[in-house]
Design an enzyme around this catalytic site. Structure first.
Site, short mmCIF file in Angstrom:
data_model
loop_
_atom_site.label_atom_id
_atom_site.label_comp_id
_atom_site.label_asym_id
_atom_site.label_seq_id
_atom_site.Cartn_x
_atom_site.Cartn_y
_atom_site.Cartn_z
N ASP A 185 -20.76 11.65 31.41
CA ASP A 185 -20.07 12.07 32.63
C ASP A 185 -19.79 13.57 32.65
OD1 ASP A 185 -18.20 11.97 30.58
OD2 ASP A 185 -17.08 10.30 31.42
N ASN A 196 -6.54 3.12 30.29
CA ASN A 196 -6.65 2.11 31.36
C ASN A 196 -7.91 1.26 31.20
OD1 ASN A 196 -8.70 3.78 32.18
ND2 ASN A 196 -7.82 4.33 34.16
N HIS A 237 -11.04 2.43 30.90
CA HIS A 237 -12.29 2.96 31.45
C HIS A 237 -13.28 3.31 30.32
CE1 HIS A 237 -10.91 7.50 31.68
NE2 HIS A 237 -11.36 7.20 30.50
N GLU A 284 -13.54 3.62 36.27
CA GLU A 284 -12.14 3.25 36.33
C GLU A 284 -12.01 1.75 36.62
OE1 GLU A 284 -10.35 5.42 35.17
OE2 GLU A 284 -10.33 7.34 36.23
P1 PGA Z 1 -10.08 10.49 24.54
O1 PGA Z 1 -10.70 9.97 25.92
O2 PGA Z 1 -11.16 10.37 23.53
O3 PGA Z 1 -9.74 11.94 24.81
O4 PGA Z 1 -8.91 9.63 24.26
C1 PGA Z 1 -11.44 8.79 25.93
C2 PGA Z 1 -11.77 8.40 27.35
O5 PGA Z 1 -10.97 8.69 28.25
O6 PGA Z 1 -12.80 7.77 27.54
#
Ligand code: PGA
Length: 245
Positions: free
Chosen positions: A66, A135, A137, A142
């Site tokens: 992404d 959450n 994702h 999302e």
């Molecule tokens: P993080 O993010 O590794 O910074 O916790 C993971 C994500 O949001 O997929």
């Protein structure tokens, strides 16, 4: 689904070893890569393995999950910048072999289509690395994203904007949209490794692994994939281990 639980250092070592082994067994493999704080240690270990002569990226192709919409690639919070500083500039990967969605494309829907086509033309992803949001994702898919989704533009949820505001100077500076590979794009990978660290992920890891498979918890879709490794540090695994005890 295979689950590994260990210290943060053990998680980083295992993640890096899995990627290095993938490259050794298929030097022209296609890797799906992730950003965020979770994979940083894995990339550090991979760079070490490259410097030790253990692994060469010379024939590897990569696709990132992404990118934010509307910030320049040179912005230090962009995922182009993250990948360059954490991995690409430290290894022997060919410049044209790395792909990150263009969040500044004039026609974002055309960019999503182009990205999906490039993945298909490369032969598909051999190994996809994933983090997970609090959450649930994966990528920026999302809660509520259909399992059939391909690369698309998303409006980020307030939960994700809050979680990612730690990387930006202020909450207001966090982009509101992103381009992300879809759930189906991710599920088409031949092998998937999801890594989670820290107590803030414990609840969602429990739901993703033991709960119902539902778009409300996007990572729960991984229960349907035949070749998944979940790498957890002790904090991220704490709700799982307390339910097993
Ligand atoms: P993080 O993010 O590794 O910074 O916790 C993971 C994500 O949001 O997929």
């Amino acid at each position: 689904m295979e689950i590994f639980i260990g210290t943060e250092a053990e998680c980083d070592e295992l993640g890096a070893r899995e990627i290095a082994n993938q490259i050794k067994s298929k030097p022209d493999c296609v890797l799906g890569l992730a950003t965020g704080s979770t994979p940083e240690g894995i990339y550090r270990k991979l760079v070490e393995k490259h410097r030790n002569g253990e692994v060469s990226f010379a024939r590897v192709t990569t696709f990132n999950l992404d990118e934010y919409v509307g910030i320049p690639e040179s912005h230090e919070c962009s995922y182009h910048y993250f990948m360059d500083t954490n991995l690409f500039r430290h290894v022997d990967i060919r410049p044209g072999a790395t792909h990150v969605p263009n969040g500044n494309a004039p026609d974002l829907n055309a960019e999503c289509k182009r990205y999906e086509e490039m993945i298909a033309q490369s032969g598909g992803i051999d190994l996809q690395l994933l983090g997970i949001g609090p959450n649930g994702h994966i990528g920026f898919n999302e809660p509520g994203t259909p399992f059939e989704s391909l690369t698309h533009v998303v409006d980020l949820t307030e939960s994700t904007i809050n979680a990612n505001s730690r990387f930006f100077e202020s909450h207001d500076q966090v982009p509101r949209q992103a381009v992300t590979m879809g759930i189906k794009s991710i599920m088409q990978a031949r092998r998937i490794i999801l890594v989670a660290k820290g107590a803030s992920k414990a609840r969602v890891i429990m739901k993703a692994i033991k709960g119902p498979v539902t778009p409300k918890v996007p990572a729960s879709v991984l229960q349907l994939h035949p070749n998944v490794l979940i790498i957890l540090d002790h904090d991220a695994a704490s709700e799982l281990t307390s339910c097993i005890k």
